[in-house]
Design a protein around this motif. Sequence first.
Motif, PDB file in Angstrom:
ATOM      1  N   LEU A  19       6.315  -8.975   5.312  1.00 15.17           N
ATOM      2  CA  LEU A  19       6.536  -7.937   4.305  1.00 15.17           C
ATOM      3  C   LEU A  19       6.060  -8.411   2.936  1.00 15.17           C
ATOM      4  O   LEU A  19       5.335  -7.684   2.234  1.00 15.17           O
ATOM      5  CB  LEU A  19       8.020  -7.569   4.246  1.00 15.17           C
ATOM      6  CG  LEU A  19       8.439  -6.640   3.104  1.00 15.17           C
ATOM      7  CD1 LEU A  19       7.761  -5.280   3.221  1.00 15.17           C
ATOM      8  CD2 LEU A  19       9.968  -6.482   3.061  1.00 15.17           C
ATOM      9  N   GLU A  20       6.452  -9.614   2.554  1.00 20.17           N
ATOM     10  CA  GLU A  20       6.075 -10.122   1.235  1.00 20.17           C
ATOM     11  C   GLU A  20       4.561 -10.293   1.121  1.00 20.17           C
ATOM     12  O   GLU A  20       3.968  -9.985   0.085  1.00 20.17           O
ATOM     13  CB  GLU A  20       6.787 -11.441   0.946  1.00 20.17           C
ATOM     14  CG  GLU A  20       6.607 -11.920  -0.475  1.00 20.17           C
ATOM     15  CD  GLU A  20       7.624 -12.954  -0.888  1.00 20.17           C
ATOM     16  OE1 GLU A  20       7.816 -13.122  -2.115  1.00 20.17           O
ATOM     17  OE2 GLU A  20       8.227 -13.606  -0.008  1.00 20.17           O
ATOM     18  N   THR A  21       3.939 -10.751   2.189  1.00 17.68           N
ATOM     19  CA  THR A  21       2.474 -10.897   2.188  1.00 17.68           C
ATOM     20  C   THR A  21       1.804  -9.552   1.998  1.00 17.68           C
ATOM     21  O   THR A  21       0.849  -9.427   1.209  1.00 17.68           O
ATOM     22  CB  THR A  21       1.996 -11.536   3.502  1.00 17.68           C
ATOM     23  OG1 THR A  21       2.543 -12.849   3.606  1.00 17.68           O
ATOM     24  CG2 THR A  21       0.483 -11.620   3.550  1.00 17.68           C
ATOM     25  N   TYR A  22       2.305  -8.527   2.692  1.00 18.21           N
ATOM     26  CA  TYR A  22       1.713  -7.194   2.540  1.00 18.21           C
ATOM     27  C   TYR A  22       1.870  -6.687   1.104  1.00 18.21           C
ATOM     28  O   TYR A  22       0.915  -6.166   0.509  1.00 18.21           O
ATOM     29  CB  TYR A  22       2.354  -6.195   3.511  1.00 18.21           C
ATOM     30  CG  TYR A  22       1.831  -4.791   3.271  1.00 18.21           C
ATOM     31  CD1 TYR A  22       0.621  -4.389   3.817  1.00 18.21           C
ATOM     32  CD2 TYR A  22       2.516  -3.905   2.433  1.00 18.21           C
ATOM     33  CE1 TYR A  22       0.102  -3.132   3.558  1.00 18.21           C
ATOM     34  CE2 TYR A  22       2.004  -2.642   2.166  1.00 18.21           C
ATOM     35  CZ  TYR A  22       0.802  -2.263   2.731  1.00 18.21           C
ATOM     36  OH  TYR A  22       0.282  -1.008   2.445  1.00 18.21           O
ATOM     37  N   LEU A  23       3.062  -6.820   0.545  1.00 19.07           N
ATOM     38  CA  LEU A  23       3.301  -6.329  -0.812  1.00 19.07           C
ATOM     39  C   LEU A  23       2.463  -7.067  -1.844  1.00 19.07           C
ATOM     40  O   LEU A  23       1.975  -6.472  -2.811  1.00 19.07           O
ATOM     41  CB  LEU A  23       4.789  -6.443  -1.159  1.00 19.07           C
ATOM     42  CG  LEU A  23       5.748  -5.572  -0.335  1.00 19.07           C
ATOM     43  CD1 LEU A  23       7.194  -5.841  -0.720  1.00 19.07           C
ATOM     44  CD2 LEU A  23       5.433  -4.090  -0.513  1.00 19.07           C
ATOM     45  N   GLU A  24       2.266  -8.361  -1.628  1.00 18.30           N
ATOM     46  CA  GLU A  24       1.441  -9.155  -2.536  1.00 18.30           C
ATOM     47  C   GLU A  24      -0.015  -8.703  -2.497  1.00 18.30           C
ATOM     48  O   GLU A  24      -0.693  -8.627  -3.532  1.00 18.30           O
ATOM     49  CB  GLU A  24       1.528 -10.639  -2.155  1.00 18.30           C
ATOM     50  CG  GLU A  24       0.582 -11.556  -2.917  1.00 18.30           C
ATOM     51  CD  GLU A  24       0.857 -11.607  -4.410  1.00 18.30           C
ATOM     52  OE1 GLU A  24      -0.106 -11.839  -5.177  1.00 18.30           O
ATOM     53  OE2 GLU A  24       2.030 -11.428  -4.822  1.00 18.30           O
ATOM     54  N   ASP A  25      -0.481  -8.363  -1.309  1.00 18.45           N
ATOM     55  CA  ASP A  25      -1.890  -7.998  -1.134  1.00 18.45           C
ATOM     56  C   ASP A  25      -2.171  -6.518  -1.385  1.00 18.45           C
ATOM     57  O   ASP A  25      -3.337  -6.116  -1.458  1.00 18.45           O
ATOM     58  CB  ASP A  25      -2.355  -8.344   0.289  1.00 18.45           C
ATOM     59  CG  ASP A  25      -2.349  -9.842   0.548  1.00 18.45           C
ATOM     60  OD1 ASP A  25      -2.334 -10.606  -0.435  1.00 18.45           O
ATOM     61  OD2 ASP A  25      -2.338 -10.236   1.726  1.00 18.45           O
ATOM     62  N   ASN A  26      -1.136  -5.712  -1.516  1.00 21.01           N
ATOM     63  CA  ASN A  26      -1.342  -4.255  -1.601  1.00 21.01           C
ATOM     64  C   ASN A  26      -0.485  -3.626  -2.693  1.00 21.01           C
ATOM     65  O   ASN A  26       0.224  -2.638  -2.470  1.00 21.01           O
ATOM     66  CB  ASN A  26      -1.016  -3.592  -0.257  1.00 21.01           C
ATOM     67  CG  ASN A  26      -1.945  -4.036   0.841  1.00 21.01           C
ATOM     68  OD1 ASN A  26      -3.016  -3.488   1.037  1.00 21.01           O
ATOM     69  ND2 ASN A  26      -1.518  -5.058   1.583  1.00 21.01           N
ATOM     70  N   GLN A  27      -0.543  -4.196  -3.884  1.00 19.20           N
ATOM     71  CA  GLN A  27       0.240  -3.645  -4.991  1.00 19.20           C
ATOM     72  C   GLN A  27      -0.398  -2.335  -5.471  1.00 19.20           C
ATOM     73  O   GLN A  27      -1.582  -2.277  -5.762  1.00 19.20           O
ATOM     74  CB  GLN A  27       0.323  -4.660  -6.122  1.00 19.20           C
ATOM     75  CG  GLN A  27       1.055  -5.941  -5.712  1.00 19.20           C
ATOM     76  CD  GLN A  27       1.190  -6.924  -6.847  1.00 19.20           C
ATOM     77  OE1 GLN A  27       1.587  -6.548  -7.949  1.00 19.20           O
ATOM     78  NE2 GLN A  27       0.865  -8.191  -6.585  1.00 19.20           N
ATOM     79  N   SER A  28       0.441  -1.298  -5.517  1.00 22.36           N
ATOM     80  CA  SER A  28      -0.059   0.036  -5.875  1.00 22.36           C
ATOM     81  C   SER A  28       1.091   0.904  -6.335  1.00 22.36           C
ATOM     82  O   SER A  28       2.226   0.770  -5.849  1.00 22.36           O
ATOM     83  CB  SER A  28      -0.739   0.674  -4.655  1.00 22.36           C
ATOM     84  OG  SER A  28      -0.960   2.051  -4.875  1.00 22.36           O
ATOM     85  N   LYS A  29       0.796   1.808  -7.264  1.00 23.98           N
ATOM     86  CA  LYS A  29       1.808   2.766  -7.703  1.00 23.98           C
ATOM     87  C   LYS A  29       2.191   3.722  -6.582  1.00 23.98           C
ATOM     88  O   LYS A  29       3.241   4.366  -6.629  1.00 23.98           O
ATOM     89  CB  LYS A  29       1.295   3.554  -8.904  1.00 23.98           C
ATOM     90  CG  LYS A  29       1.159   2.727 -10.177  1.00 23.98           C
ATOM     91  CD  LYS A  29       0.688   3.577 -11.345  1.00 23.98           C
ATOM     92  CE  LYS A  29       0.573   2.740 -12.621  1.00 23.98           C
ATOM     93  NZ  LYS A  29       0.091   3.545 -13.769  1.00 23.98           N
ATOM     94  N   LYS A  30       1.336   3.843  -5.580  1.00 22.92           N
ATOM     95  CA  LYS A  30       1.611   4.731  -4.450  1.00 22.92           C
ATOM     96  C   LYS A  30       2.644   4.143  -3.486  1.00 22.92           C
ATOM     97  O   LYS A  30       3.169   4.844  -2.631  1.00 22.92           O
ATOM     98  CB  LYS A  30       0.318   5.013  -3.679  1.00 22.92           C
ATOM     99  CG  LYS A  30      -0.653   5.925  -4.410  1.00 22.92           C
ATOM    100  CD  LYS A  30      -0.120   7.356  -4.453  1.00 22.92           C
ATOM    101  CE  LYS A  30      -1.136   8.323  -5.033  1.00 22.92           C
ATOM    102  NZ  LYS A  30      -0.619   9.719  -5.045  1.00 22.92           N
ATOM    103  N   LEU A  31       2.922   2.857  -3.618  1.00 21.88           N
ATOM    104  CA  LEU A  31       3.882   2.206  -2.732  1.00 21.88           C
ATOM    105  C   LEU A  31       5.289   2.484  -3.261  1.00 21.88           C
ATOM    106  O   LEU A  31       5.697   1.923  -4.274  1.00 21.88           O
ATOM    107  CB  LEU A  31       3.603   0.700  -2.693  1.00 21.88           C
ATOM    108  CG  LEU A  31       4.296  -0.100  -1.605  1.00 21.88           C
ATOM    109  CD1 LEU A  31       3.925   0.397  -0.220  1.00 21.88           C
ATOM    110  CD2 LEU A  31       3.942  -1.579  -1.739  1.00 21.88           C
ATOM    111  N   LYS A  32       6.024   3.361  -2.594  1.00 23.57           N
ATOM    112  CA  LYS A  32       7.285   3.861  -3.130  1.00 23.57           C
ATOM    113  C   LYS A  32       8.526   3.133  -2.633  1.00 23.57           C
ATOM    114  O   LYS A  32       9.497   2.974  -3.366  1.00 23.57           O
ATOM    115  CB  LYS A  32       7.431   5.363  -2.790  1.00 23.57           C
ATOM    116  CG  LYS A  32       6.400   6.253  -3.468  1.00 23.57           C
ATOM    117  CD  LYS A  32       6.564   6.236  -4.986  1.00 23.57           C
ATOM    118  CE  LYS A  32       7.730   7.055  -5.453  1.00 23.57           C
ATOM    119  NZ  LYS A  32       7.518   8.510  -5.365  1.00 23.57           N
ATOM    120  N   ALA A  33       8.546   2.744  -1.336  1.00 21.27           N
ATOM    121  CA  ALA A  33       9.797   2.220  -0.787  1.00 21.27           C
ATOM    122  C   ALA A  33       9.546   1.383   0.461  1.00 21.27           C
ATOM    123  O   ALA A  33       8.482   1.443   1.075  1.00 21.27           O
ATOM    124  CB  ALA A  33      10.747   3.365  -0.448  1.00 21.27           C
TER     125      ALA A  33
END
Length: 373
Positions: A109-123
Amino acid sequence: MRIPFNRYESGREEHGNVADVLEAEDLNQVVQLEDEFASYVGVEYALATSHGTSALHLAMLALDLKRGDKVVCSVNAHPSLPEVVRHFDAEPIFIDIEPQSYNINLDSLETYLEDNQSKKLKAVIVTHVGGLSVDLERLYSIAKIYNVKIVEDASEALGATCNGKKIGSTGADITCFNFSSHLKKNICNGGMLVTNDDEIMERAKLLRNHAIERDEDSLEYIYDVVDIGNNYSMSELEAAYIRAQIKKQDKNIQRQQEIASMYAKALEGTPHITLPDMSNDEHPFSLYIIKVDKNRDSFALELKKVGIECGLHYIPLHLLTYYKAKYSLKINNFPKALQSYQQVLSIPIYGSMSDKEVKYVCDKIKQIAKTRV
């Protein structure tokens, strides 16, 4: 002997509460349930819904999910999770599991969030499989770093605790409960959305009943509609029954933990069977998930022949036709979930199981395991 996967038993209090509604003596059961549930969990606000899926859908509305937004969840979850996301034309993002707990893998999960930071990512929606939580302190820290909301799916975690606090009061933005969860169907439906966030609860309350607003000083039939909502309301009859069930939940968990210990002792060393970890004292064992290393489905069929019903938690979402086709997912995209799926089997465990029934399940599992080659 027949051992169902789950069994609900009604007592005097359930019958009494329902009778009060039918006789129009107490038509405030929903409000009472919400107040009692908030107190039981230790949270500021609780909002009753018609079903657990309704609570999840309402949670997405409360977070103002929109088309093109992204919501992360475990690939090992009930289809209701990505389903509510897709109803907004938003995108579910699947993450592989931690193979011992079957929960979302926080490293992935942390790897994905680090690699895919976006305002579209809500929850991020986190399922507590069998009622066992992930490392919630780490989860909330991750959410703060990457500025995403945390919604906990506590369908199997009613009354469960983490570090002494009940799930729902540990720090999530929203937690959703289901009183008739997957394969553990109750005689009535119902869900609950809980939060400590004033704005989230205000919006959820508004949208639960078609976003209708009324002026308390005006006539009752005068109303306005200020947004797009739906009807997620729980009935008084359902609330009456569930109120009585909640009072028994801590006792049910204690019994489930006793049964889990009985299973662990009786099934230790059984060939081809891997048992769940018993080291976490807070595990409520809402599910008791074993692994069968030789043809799980054949094993389950043999159990069915001797009257023992089993469950599967879950078929990984990337193997389901809709999501596989929609997102061009491959069978090996989530190897840990795939490997677990090929072996996991949930055997009966619930508060009303007798010692005799537990022994019967153990005896039959050992008997069938001997026939595996």
